[in-house]
Design a protein around this motif. Sequence first.
Motif, mmCIF file in Angstrom:
data_model
loop_
_atom_site.group_PDB
_atom_site.id
_atom_site.type_symbol
_atom_site.label_atom_id
_atom_site.label_comp_id
_atom_site.label_asym_id
_atom_site.label_seq_id
_atom_site.Cartn_x
_atom_site.Cartn_y
_atom_site.Cartn_z
ATOM 1 N N THR A 265 82.841 58.911 23.481
ATOM 2 C CA THR A 265 84.261 59.279 23.498
ATOM 3 C C THR A 265 84.755 59.627 22.100
ATOM 4 O OG1 THR A 265 84.624 57.774 25.377
ATOM 5 C CG2 THR A 265 86.570 58.536 24.178
ATOM 6 N N SER A 266 84.407 58.803 21.123
ATOM 7 C CA SER A 266 84.895 59.045 19.762
ATOM 8 C C SER A 266 84.359 60.358 19.201
ATOM 9 C CB SER A 266 84.519 57.875 18.849
ATOM 10 O OG SER A 266 83.112 57.696 18.812
ATOM 11 N N PHE A 267 83.082 60.639 19.417
ATOM 12 C CA PHE A 267 82.513 61.882 18.884
ATOM 13 C C PHE A 267 83.009 63.110 19.652
ATOM 14 C CE2 PHE A 267 79.683 59.149 16.581
ATOM 15 C CZ PHE A 267 79.290 59.897 15.483
ATOM 16 N N THR A 268 83.204 62.976 20.959
ATOM 17 C CA THR A 268 83.649 64.129 21.752
ATOM 18 C C THR A 268 85.098 64.482 21.464
ATOM 19 O OG1 THR A 268 82.092 63.586 23.544
ATOM 20 C CG2 THR A 268 83.931 65.038 24.095
ATOM 21 N N PHE A 269 85.982 63.487 21.413
ATOM 22 C CA PHE A 269 87.408 63.780 21.280
ATOM 23 C C PHE A 269 87.864 63.886 19.822
ATOM 24 C CE2 PHE A 269 87.110 62.637 25.669
ATOM 25 C CZ PHE A 269 88.048 63.471 26.272
ATOM 26 N N HIS A 270 86.915 63.814 18.888
ATOM 27 C CA HIS A 270 87.219 64.184 17.508
ATOM 28 C C HIS A 270 86.944 65.671 17.257
ATOM 29 C CE1 HIS A 270 87.695 59.957 16.318
ATOM 30 N NE2 HIS A 270 88.313 60.450 15.271
ATOM 31 N N LEU A 271 86.357 66.343 18.247
ATOM 32 C CA LEU A 271 86.124 67.780 18.126
ATOM 33 C C LEU A 271 87.444 68.535 18.257
ATOM 34 C CD1 LEU A 271 82.973 68.153 20.412
ATOM 35 C CD2 LEU A 271 83.027 68.534 17.939
ATOM 36 N N PRO A 272 87.568 69.678 17.586
ATOM 37 C CA PRO A 272 88.771 70.508 17.773
ATOM 38 C C PRO A 272 88.622 71.372 19.026
ATOM 39 C CG PRO A 272 87.362 71.467 16.084
ATOM 40 C CD PRO A 272 86.699 70.194 16.514
ATOM 41 N N PHE A 273 89.564 71.253 19.958
ATOM 42 C CA PHE A 273 89.567 72.077 21.163
ATOM 43 C C PHE A 273 90.625 73.168 20.972
ATOM 44 C CE2 PHE A 273 88.206 67.828 22.475
ATOM 45 C CZ PHE A 273 86.995 68.129 23.082
ATOM 46 N N CYS A 274 90.208 74.246 20.352
ATOM 47 C CA CYS A 274 91.172 75.295 19.994
ATOM 48 C C CYS A 274 90.831 76.651 20.606
ATOM 49 C CB CYS A 274 91.270 75.426 18.479
ATOM 50 S SG CYS A 274 89.677 75.605 17.655
ATOM 51 N N SER A 275 89.690 76.766 21.259
ATOM 52 C CA SER A 275 89.327 78.059 21.842
ATOM 53 C C SER A 275 89.890 78.220 23.252
ATOM 54 C CB SER A 275 87.806 78.217 21.883
ATOM 55 O OG SER A 275 87.218 77.175 22.651
ATOM 56 N N SER A 276 89.976 77.114 23.998
ATOM 57 C CA SER A 276 90.515 77.158 25.359
ATOM 58 C C SER A 276 90.879 75.743 25.781
ATOM 59 C CB SER A 276 89.480 77.748 26.324
ATOM 60 O OG SER A 276 89.921 77.627 27.663
ATOM 61 N N ASN A 277 91.796 75.638 26.725
ATOM 62 C CA ASN A 277 92.127 74.321 27.276
ATOM 63 C C ASN A 277 91.719 74.208 28.732
ATOM 64 O OD1 ASN A 277 94.072 76.037 28.406
ATOM 65 N ND2 ASN A 277 95.628 74.411 28.448
ATOM 66 N N ARG A 278 90.918 75.146 29.207
ATOM 67 C CA ARG A 278 90.494 75.172 30.608
ATOM 68 C C ARG A 278 89.096 74.569 30.738
ATOM 69 N NH1 ARG A 278 94.243 78.069 33.253
ATOM 70 N NH2 ARG A 278 93.003 78.035 35.159
ATOM 71 N N ILE A 279 89.026 73.409 31.386
ATOM 72 C CA ILE A 279 87.758 72.694 31.584
ATOM 73 C C ILE A 279 87.151 73.153 32.908
ATOM 74 C CG2 ILE A 279 86.678 70.433 31.885
ATOM 75 C CD1 ILE A 279 88.957 69.230 30.256
ATOM 76 N N ASN A 280 85.965 73.716 32.839
ATOM 77 C CA ASN A 280 85.297 74.233 34.032
ATOM 78 C C ASN A 280 84.616 73.094 34.797
ATOM 79 O OD1 ASN A 280 84.180 75.916 35.941
ATOM 80 N ND2 ASN A 280 82.500 76.609 34.624
ATOM 81 N N HIS A 281 85.452 72.188 35.317
ATOM 82 C CA HIS A 281 84.944 71.017 36.045
ATOM 83 C C HIS A 281 86.105 70.397 36.809
ATOM 84 C CE1 HIS A 281 81.968 67.958 36.906
ATOM 85 N NE2 HIS A 281 81.117 68.518 36.067
ATOM 86 N N PHE A 282 85.804 69.365 37.638
ATOM 87 C CA PHE A 282 86.891 68.695 38.352
ATOM 88 C C PHE A 282 87.229 67.337 37.740
ATOM 89 C CE2 PHE A 282 82.952 67.523 40.493
ATOM 90 C CZ PHE A 282 83.091 66.179 40.782
ATOM 91 N N PHE A 283 86.564 66.974 36.626
ATOM 92 C CA PHE A 283 86.954 65.814 35.837
ATOM 93 C C PHE A 283 86.468 66.034 34.406
ATOM 94 C CE2 PHE A 283 82.734 64.733 37.397
ATOM 95 C CZ PHE A 283 82.125 64.078 36.331
ATOM 96 N N CYS A 284 86.916 65.160 33.502
ATOM 97 C CA CYS A 284 86.571 65.308 32.083
ATOM 98 C C CYS A 284 85.184 64.728 31.823
ATOM 99 C CB CYS A 284 87.611 64.605 31.213
ATOM 100 S SG CYS A 284 89.241 65.351 31.295
ATOM 101 N N ASP A 285 84.228 65.596 31.538
ATOM 102 C CA ASP A 285 82.850 65.188 31.294
ATOM 103 C C ASP A 285 82.360 65.844 30.005
ATOM 104 O OD1 ASP A 285 80.509 63.873 31.731
ATOM 105 O OD2 ASP A 285 79.843 65.111 33.409
ATOM 106 N N VAL A 286 81.243 65.368 29.481
ATOM 107 C CA VAL A 286 80.761 65.874 28.198
ATOM 108 C C VAL A 286 80.421 67.368 28.224
ATOM 109 C CG1 VAL A 286 79.087 65.580 26.338
ATOM 110 C CG2 VAL A 286 79.847 63.605 27.621
ATOM 111 N N PRO A 287 79.540 67.830 29.111
ATOM 112 C CA PRO A 287 79.132 69.235 29.045
ATOM 113 C C PRO A 287 80.287 70.237 29.073
ATOM 114 C CG PRO A 287 77.649 68.018 30.465
ATOM 115 C CD PRO A 287 78.771 67.094 30.144
#
Length: 316
Positions: free
Chosen positions: A165-187
């Motif tokens: 969680t700490s390593f994933t959510f320290h990433l900058p999400f600035c290219s898109s906010n659309r997650i191609n999934h039905f829940f929040c997962d790593v890939p």
Amino acid sequence: MPSHSNGNLSKVYFQDFVLEGFAGGLETQALLFAVFLALYMVTVLGNLLMIIVITLDARLHSPMYFFLKNLSFVDLWYSSFIAPNALANFFSSSKVITFAGCAMQFFFLFILATTECFLLGVMAYDRFMAICNPLRYPTTMCQSACTRLVLGAYCGGCFNSVVQTSFTFHLPFCSSNRINHFFCDVPPLLQIACGNTAINKLLLFGICGLIIVGVMFVILISYGYITVTILRMRSGAGRRKIFSTCGSHMTAVTLFFGTLFVMYAQPGAIESMEQGKVVSVFYTLVIPMLNPLIYSLRNKDVKEAVRRLGQKHMTM
């Protein structure tokens, strides 16, 4: 959405995500809604029944059923962190989840998934001790030892979840906010990150792969010894009883670890999102639904406990 500008470079950092879910029209969404709802209802009822029966029936107060009750508890919450939100999004026009909500879902899912891995390994060790070392079993698998093993499983889940969680959510999400999934997962989260994700992928394959391989090693070694012990038995009835109990566990292990390996422990997992969605349905909804069915339908003690509980309820 806050924006940050640096000369000619402008980046937008998103506060909310959109869970795209599954493609398709209204009929497809309605069908998926019905499937998800049915899976979740059976999951809740099955796992609650297992927890209640094991808690109320004194004959099931043994290490094996203590671990099984914890497995049902994990499965119940595992599905509950995904299914209600997914059901709400099928007919939602926005399908928005906040950054904090996404991080919380991600955090608890990793705790529960990793804990289930360790619990399945602990259950294999418990069967090894019961079958191969029956004289030492009461002292080795005493109540305090079982409690420590379960707490260790949860601590291992917390460790992996905190790291991911700490390593994933320290990433900058600035290219898109659309997650191609039905829940929040790593890939899918790594796909929309605009920073360097090499360390995240290394941690995902390294830690999750190590956990899966390590637990599978414990399970295979345990069942190797169990198989040798069973083959040495002269009693056919004893063999059938052990095969029935161990067969249930191996079925659950094969289903759970097989899907986790496809998602997290092989390099192609990050890129194949459509395959990942289908596989995710299995390990987040189908397997938690099947576990209580596998352990109850193939377990004479559980079936008798359910019957006794039903008779007691009828006479009240």
